[in-house]
Structures are given as structure tokens and as C-alpha cells.
Design a protein around this motif. Structure first.
Motif, short mmCIF file in Angstrom:
data_model
loop_
_atom_site.label_atom_id
_atom_site.label_comp_id
_atom_site.label_asym_id
_atom_site.label_seq_id
_atom_site.Cartn_x
_atom_site.Cartn_y
_atom_site.Cartn_z
N SER A 177 -15.09 1.80 -5.14
CA SER A 177 -15.79 0.51 -5.07
C SER A 177 -16.95 0.62 -4.09
O SER A 177 -16.94 1.46 -3.18
CB SER A 177 -14.83 -0.61 -4.62
OG SER A 177 -14.35 -0.36 -3.31
N HIS A 232 -10.47 -1.94 -0.60
CA HIS A 232 -9.91 -1.16 -1.70
C HIS A 232 -8.72 -0.36 -1.17
O HIS A 232 -8.87 0.45 -0.26
CB HIS A 232 -10.97 -0.22 -2.28
CG HIS A 232 -10.42 0.80 -3.24
ND1 HIS A 232 -10.99 2.04 -3.42
CD2 HIS A 232 -9.35 0.75 -4.08
CE1 HIS A 232 -10.31 2.72 -4.31
NE2 HIS A 232 -9.30 1.97 -4.72
N SER A 233 -7.54 -0.64 -1.74
CA SER A 233 -6.33 0.02 -1.25
C SER A 233 -5.31 0.12 -2.37
O SER A 233 -5.04 -0.88 -3.07
CB SER A 233 -5.75 -0.75 -0.06
OG SER A 233 -4.58 -0.13 0.43
N VAL A 272 -17.28 -1.59 -9.24
CA VAL A 272 -15.88 -1.17 -9.14
C VAL A 272 -15.61 -0.12 -10.20
O VAL A 272 -15.88 -0.33 -11.38
CB VAL A 272 -14.93 -2.37 -9.32
CG1 VAL A 272 -13.48 -1.92 -9.15
CG2 VAL A 272 -15.26 -3.49 -8.32
N ASN A 311 -8.66 2.72 1.40
CA ASN A 311 -9.70 3.66 0.94
C ASN A 311 -11.09 3.27 1.43
O ASN A 311 -11.87 4.13 1.84
CB ASN A 311 -9.72 3.74 -0.58
CG ASN A 311 -8.52 4.47 -1.13
OD1 ASN A 311 -7.49 4.53 -0.48
ND2 ASN A 311 -8.62 5.01 -2.33
N SER A 312 -11.43 1.99 1.33
CA SER A 312 -12.77 1.56 1.73
C SER A 312 -12.74 0.09 2.15
O SER A 312 -11.86 -0.68 1.74
CB SER A 312 -13.79 1.77 0.60
OG SER A 312 -13.41 1.03 -0.55
N VAL A 329 -7.94 0.63 -9.53
CA VAL A 329 -9.28 0.86 -8.95
C VAL A 329 -9.33 2.25 -8.31
O VAL A 329 -8.43 2.62 -7.54
CB VAL A 329 -9.61 -0.22 -7.91
CG1 VAL A 329 -10.94 0.09 -7.23
CG2 VAL A 329 -9.65 -1.60 -8.57
N THR A 330 -10.37 3.00 -8.64
CA THR A 330 -10.52 4.35 -8.09
C THR A 330 -11.69 4.47 -7.11
O THR A 330 -11.76 5.43 -6.35
CB THR A 330 -10.73 5.37 -9.22
OG1 THR A 330 -11.82 4.94 -10.06
CG2 THR A 330 -9.46 5.47 -10.08
N THR A 371 0.83 -1.20 0.00
CA THR A 371 0.00 0.00 0.00
C THR A 371 0.86 1.26 0.00
O THR A 371 1.93 1.30 0.59
CB THR A 371 -0.92 0.02 1.23
OG1 THR A 371 -0.12 -0.09 2.40
CG2 THR A 371 -1.91 -1.12 1.18
N LEU A 373 -8.02 -4.28 -5.27
CA LEU A 373 -8.95 -4.87 -4.33
C LEU A 373 -8.27 -6.05 -3.66
O LEU A 373 -7.56 -6.82 -4.31
CB LEU A 373 -10.23 -5.34 -5.02
CG LEU A 373 -11.12 -4.26 -5.64
CD1 LEU A 373 -12.36 -4.89 -6.25
CD2 LEU A 373 -11.53 -3.20 -4.60
N ARG A 394 -4.58 -10.33 -3.01
CA ARG A 394 -4.93 -9.32 -4.00
C ARG A 394 -5.77 -9.95 -5.11
O ARG A 394 -5.45 -11.04 -5.61
CB ARG A 394 -3.69 -8.69 -4.59
CG ARG A 394 -3.98 -7.42 -5.38
CD ARG A 394 -2.71 -6.70 -5.77
NE ARG A 394 -2.08 -7.33 -6.93
CZ ARG A 394 -0.95 -6.90 -7.48
NH1 ARG A 394 -0.31 -5.89 -6.93
NH2 ARG A 394 -0.44 -7.50 -8.53
#
Length: 514
Positions: free
Chosen positions: A123, A95-96, A161, A81-82, A120-121, A76, A100, A113
Motif C-alpha cells: 500500500s 497495513h498489517s 493498494v 508492514n507500513s 493486501v500485499t 496480526t 488495512l 479494520r
């Protein structure tokens, strides 16, 4: 005309715990309800750590937050992120750093992973809804829209996503693998920053604006454009009425599931760092300040800070996303000092993260607080609101009308008092006999003792009520001139009533009641 709510206590702290975040700020936070008495907390940090906690809360014991486990997400660079818990199969999607990751819910095994996605921006997990109902489910369930592959069982789970400008729909199957179901391209102008999937509607936020993609007919429309200078788009599901809050700087626009504006907009003092929902209130956090806004009036009805000096840094909020629950979690990084249950603790670390769980104060306690302050209109407004939402029994409604009536009677508002007595169907006429005849009398024994909340004096003759009330008005006028805040009707202070007029009004209204 709606009554403007006055400040009152709706949320109160029920549990608190320090977080070992290794001096890294908290970036994401989520609650995952296991049962009525246990909820899991997942905390993601900027350094890529994922921590789990458990909060136990019941009526018979104080709430308690306990640490469970900690894991580091590999590779990371921009933090977690989420976090999307999937309770039914014991998995978590994280999400990082543009990827994912799949983890077990206990964080006992290393993160894996998901190779299907890169860059990914955003999710989100699909929240299944009963069509325009208030009951929401996050279990995936059986799906009728065209993106379902036909193999979905009760444990299937769908995810949306965002990969740059592309939207991908995927399913997490029982084996713990993600399967791509559909790629959606060419609709979105700008990088996908935020997503929300409810039923057949996927709300997509970019720097250009908010889009709505319909999973049934494949139609995608720009429903709201954002100014060039606006802040990052943010979406929040309002579970109670199945609405979506679209943030435009410090303004929250409420839309329905087809993207049409409904209700009024919410105007916050500043653009919030985080949002949550509890009951009829939207909770907004900015720096170390947390505010509750009433959905119907748009007014701020409670405000508190989570650090003693109000400079504790950004807050993160989390609620029970798929239902209108009774918990709100606040996570913050406090500098130097921590405020814990009124006691100041010194921290040797430059940053120390803390979790504070807030519980919703019962409607009855909120009403009591308003009545103590003699905010009768606000109390009745809250009573009517709770009654219309099915959160109050008819017996309690009648009880409160009687309680308000007695308070108004002792405040010399006899007409209003009797109006409330008449709305209380379980109040007995004998309860008013002590006001019109001297003790002892044979009806006094019929009057229930200690029936109400103890907010008004014991019953006495109307002449005594009036004399005591006029004395209180005179005392209040003197205190107000001295600059002391008082809870007495301003109309009485400006135009003090005469004893004879009050006695006439009291007798007329008592006759009206009987």
C-alpha cells in the motif's frame, strides 16, 4: 571533472530514545511533520504493536524524543508492514497481516479494520506533485487525473493498494472511510510487493520487475525486468529532483516520472535493508551500518554504525518523505549493549530497540571541516554545489572564497590563493596590505579583525609566510617518514620549492591581484 568527495560528517545524532517494543523487532517506521519544530514518529513492530513518539527540534533548545502512546493492531501475525499518516484529518492507515486498519493519529481509539480489502500485499499514499517541480505535497489536494471522482477537496487523500496481482485505487474521505475508485487488473505479472504513487505515475514492484501505470491514459508498461535471483524489489522517492530509485540487489537505478533512466546508478556495498534521502544524499542502512551516498558522484561520503560493536542487527530508516528535510530517523534492535552519546549502557533484555534521530550538519560546518583537513578542492566543490542549489548566499560564497584564499596563501599556493581572492567580491585590498608592508601603517587599522573562521595564522610579511611554510614542509617530510599522517601537499614534499621561486611567485600574484 567532478571532485571525488572525501569522507565528512553530514549527519550527526541530535536525539535518542529507547523503544518499549516488548523484545519485538521494529518492522516499519515513519516520520510525520506537524510543524517546523515538531515531528511525530510512528513505530510498527513485528508483534503488531504501533507506538507513537514526538520529537521537538529547534535552534534554541536541544532536540528531544518523547513517548506518546501505544496500541496493538488486532489479529496480526506478520507485524506492521507500513504506516501512512494523514495529518489533515487526524487519521492513520496501517497495513498489517493482509488488511488495512484505520486509526486516529493520537492512537487513543482502537484500530478499525477496513472491510473493503483482504489479502493486501502492499500500500502507499499518493504524493501530489507540481509537474516536474521540486515541491511535493501529500495533502491529496485537487486532482486532475481520471481516477478522481470529482469530489476531492483540499483534505481528500488517495491510496494505491496492492491485493495480489490487482491494483486498487481508493480515497480516504473526510468521514474517515475508504472508498474504492478503480480496480486495475491484468497488467502485473507476479504479486505486488511495493508501490509508489507520485502525481499521475504509480510505480509497482513485483518479483518479475517494475511496472509504471499512468493514471491519465491508463497505460501500464514493464519498465525494468528483475533477474530470477534478485532480492525483494524496493522503491524510494527522491524528493529533491522528483526521481524514483529502483533497487536491483545492491544497485539503485534512478528514473524520472515516466520511467526513463536518468543520472547514474548508485552502487551500494550490499543490498540495503532500508533507504532514505537527505539533501543530495541517499542514506542506506545495512545491519547496523548507515552510509550516505552522494547522488551526483555515487561516492560514499559518510559511514557510521549505530551500535558500539557494529553488530546491532537490522536498521530501519525514515525521512520527511514529502519534502527534502533535515532529519533522518534510525531505529534498530541492539543486542546486550546500547551506545548512547559515547556512554555504554548495559541492557538486561536480549533485545532493546532504540530510536536515534540524526540532523543534517550545516553546509558551513561541512566546509570548515574540509578546510581544516586542507581538502581545498573538495571544499570548493561543496561550495559550488550549495551555491547552485540556492543553499548559500552570495555573501557567504564570497566569504568562503576569501577564507580559502588565505589558507592557500599560507600553504604557499600563491596563484591559487589570488584566484580565490579575485572571486571574493566583498574582500578589500587592504586585507592583503599586512603581507607586503610592515606594521605600523595607516592601512592596518582598516583591516577587519576576526573576520574569518580563524583557520589561518595572523597576516604577516610574505617573507615570513614563506619561511614558516618551508619549515613546515621540512617538518612534514620528517613526520611522514616516521609514519605520521600529515596534511601537506605531496608535490611540495616530493619537489620542495626554493625560497626565491616562492617569493617571486608571491610578488607576481600580489601584483596581479592589485
Amino acid at each position: 571533472m567532478a571532485v571525488k568527495p572525501k569522507p565528512r560528517t553530514i549527519l550527526e545524532p541530535i536525539a535518542e530514545s529507547a523503544v518499549d517494543s516488548c523484545n519485538s523487532p521494529i518492522k516499519s517506521l515513519v516520520l510525520s511533520k506537524l510543524s517546523d519544530e515538531q515531528t511525530l514518529i510512528y513505530v510498527g513492530t513485528l508483534s503488531g504493536a504501533l507506538l507513537s513518539y514526538s520529537i521537538r527540534h529547534s535552534q534554541n533548545a536541544p532536540a528531544e524524543i518523547s513517548f506518546l502512546n501505544r496500541i496493538t493492531i488486532p489479529g496480526t501475525g506478520i507485524g506492521v508492514n507500513s504506516i501512512h499518516p494523514v495529518v489533515q484529518i487526524g487519521k492513520i492507515i496501517v497495513h498489517s497481516d493482509g488488511f488495512l486498519f484505520l486509526l486516529d493519529s493520537s492512537l487513543a481509539e482502537p484500530a478499525k479494520r477496513v472491510g473493503l480489502f483482504k489479502g493486501v500485499t502492499a500500500s502507499c499514499r499518493r504524493i501530489r506533485s507540481r509537474k516536474y517541480g521540486s515541491n511535493l505535497s501529500n495533502d491529496g489536494g485537487s486532482h486532475t487525473n481520471h481516477v478522481d471522482n470529482g469530489n476531492s477537496g483540499s483534505s481528500s487523500n488517495l491510496f494505491a493498494v496492492g491485493v495480489g496481482k490487482k491494483l486498487v485505487l481508493a480515497e480516504l474521505i473526510l468521514s474517515g472511510s475508504l472508498v474504492i475508485m478503480k480496480d486495475i487488473q491484468g497488467f502485473f505479472d507476479g504479486i505486488i510487493i511495493t508501490l509508489l504513487w507520485v502525481g499521475d505515475s504509480i510505480f509497482v514492484g513485483t518479483k518479475i520487475g517494475y511496472y509504471l501505470y499512468n493514471c491519465v491514459n491508463g497505460q501500464c508498461d514493464l519498465i525494468f525486468s528483475l533477474p530470477d535471483s534478485s532480492s525483494v524489489p524496493r522503491l524510494k522517492l527522491l524528493v529533491r529532483d522528483l526521481r524514483v530509485l529502483l533497487m536491483v540487489d545492491n544497485v539503485g537505478i534512478i528514473v524520472d516520472m515516466v520511467g526513463q533512466p536518468v543520472e547514474g546508478s548508485l552502487v551500494f556495498k550490499e543490498a540495503p535493508d532500508s533507504l532514505s534521502e537527505i539533501g543530495n544524499y541517499v542514506v542506506a542502512a545495512r545491519d547496523s551500518a548507515v552510509e550516505l551516498y552522494h547522488r551526483k558522484t555515487g561516492c560514499c561520503v559518510q559511514r557510521f554504525t549505530v551500535s558500539g560493536d557494529g553488530n546491532g542487527g537490522p536498521c530501519m530508516l525514515a525521512d520527511e518523505e514529502n519534502e527534502s528535510g533535515k532529519l533522518v530517523l534510525v531505529a534498530t534492535s541492539l543486542k546486550v549493549f546500547l551506545l548512547k552519546l559515547g556512554i555504554i549502557f548495559f541492557s538486561w533484555h536480549p533485545f532493546c530497540s532504540v530510536l536515534i534521530c540524526y540532523g543534517k550538519v550545516s553546509g558551513e560546518e561541512q566546509i570548515k571541516d574540509l578546510l581544516r583537513k586542507k581538502s581545498f578542492k573538495e571544499a570548493i566543490f561543496l561550495v559550488e554545489e550549495l551555491d547552485s542549489e540556492g543553499e548559500m548566499t552570495k555573501e557567504m560564497l564570497y566569504f568562503i572564497h576569501a577564507q580559502v584564499g588565505f589558507l592557500l596563501l599560507f600553504d604557499l599556493h600563491f596563484k591559487e590563493a589570488v584566484d580565490h581572492f579575485l572571486l571574493s567580491e566583498n574582500m578589500q585590498p587592504s586585507e592583503l596590505f599586512p603581507f607586503i608592508m610592515r606594521d605600523p601603517n595607516r592601512w592596518t587599522l582598516l583591516v577587519p579583525r576576526n573576520r574569518y573562521w580563524g583557520l589561518h595564522p595572523p597576516p604577516t610579511l610574505l617573507e615570513n609566510v614563506i619561511d614558516d611554510g618551508l619549515t613546515a614542509i621540512q617538518r612534514a617530510a620528517f613526520l611522514k617518514k616516521a609514519g605520521v599522517e600529515i596534511a601537506v601537499d605531496d608535490e611540495f614534499l616530493l619537489n620542495p620549492p626554493s625560497r626565491s621561486d616562492l617569493l617571486e611567485s608571491a610578488i607576481e600574484n600580489m601584483i596581479r591581484y592589485f
